[in-house]
Design a protein around this motif. Sequence first.
Motif: not given
Length: 413
Positions: A95, A100, A104, A222, A240, A285, A290, A297
């Motif tokens: 996680r 995240s 977005t 997603e 997710l 989310d 994510w 990453t």
Amino acid sequence: MLSRRNLLKAGAATVALGLQPARAEAALLASGVVPTQLASFDKTVQKYMTERNISCGQLAVARNGKLLVARGYGVYRPNTTTTTLARVQPTSLFRIASLSKSITSAAILRLAQDGKLSLTSPITTLLGLSATADPRLEKVTLWRLMQHTGGWDRNVSKDPLWLDATISASLDAPLPVSHADIVKYVTAKPLDFEPGSKMSYSNYGYMLLGRVVEKVSGQSYESYVKSKLLAPLGIDRMGLGESLRADMSPSEVEYSSKYTNKSVVDTSGEVVPYPYGGFNMPNQDANGGWLASAVDTVRWAGAFDKAGTVLNATSISRAFAKPEIGVSGDGWWYGCGWYVRTAGSGLNTWHTGSMPGTFTLLVRTSAGVTWCVQFNRREEEGSPDFDVIDRLMWQAHDAVTSWPTTDLYPKYL
């Protein structure tokens, strides 16, 4: 897979698995690749994890678009029928919490890039929200949501992403509460400050951005991110996360916390480990939901290095733009999903992520070096300082005297 007997011989830190912690001088069981020139990064992470009894971690370092370090540390019990332990691999999933937010924001910037929306549009228009409780809601634009200037202050009104039981009782809605329930609960209350008048970190604002992505794109949040942002970069492992361990992939690590909470994913009232049903992971989310490996990453962070198939030059400049309220006294500001600071002729950008059982850090330097560390435990009462990892990683970077030129990305497709 490793038996417990062999694991103990290896001297790995396994507190989260109920085993004895490693001795401070013992090396963690590690996988992956680290060139000798970059040993300072590897040693820093291993020492940091051992001192904090962190059982699972990852490290990835890239420079000028090439992956140079890919490491997994420790072991975990995979969500399978087997009882044997698995090594953390460079491709294992963690996680990533608030890392995240750059995803977005990029989704919103991409929709603007494609002419699907305007960043100055108010959230009331985009989502059909009523401003009855506070007319100032009409001043909350996409820019302000991305830059945390929308009007919600979690130091004044508690973060609604963590108020499941309160929202359930207030709306007489059964657990688990939905995004729609959270929006209904918050919209019925006044804002905490005038939109655009100050910066206050808001998970709720990013949750709203996820709903905008869905409304404008006609896809799930997603699905849009995977198709428009991740697939063009060759990233196919990210997704997710789920709340319960039973629903997790075997490649996702375990999460460790000494805290518990009543389940918010059902009406049982059962007290559960905080990382497993103590909060609603799907509701996080767009602000923190994510899963990723450190390798992916840093690969994602590379989308901001130069204009390409994901983001054009305008979108990248918008991601790091100064907000209307200027910069902090320390010289940093919050762009769109990134903290930003001027460094010479360029920018250093970064973000951390934290939730029960998770602590992450992603850094992009003005010199073209990117690193990410991910752990399955965060700082809790009585534990050593976790935030020091930022300073330690910069020290590891400054200790490098020469950089390798090989690229590990093909190895970890």
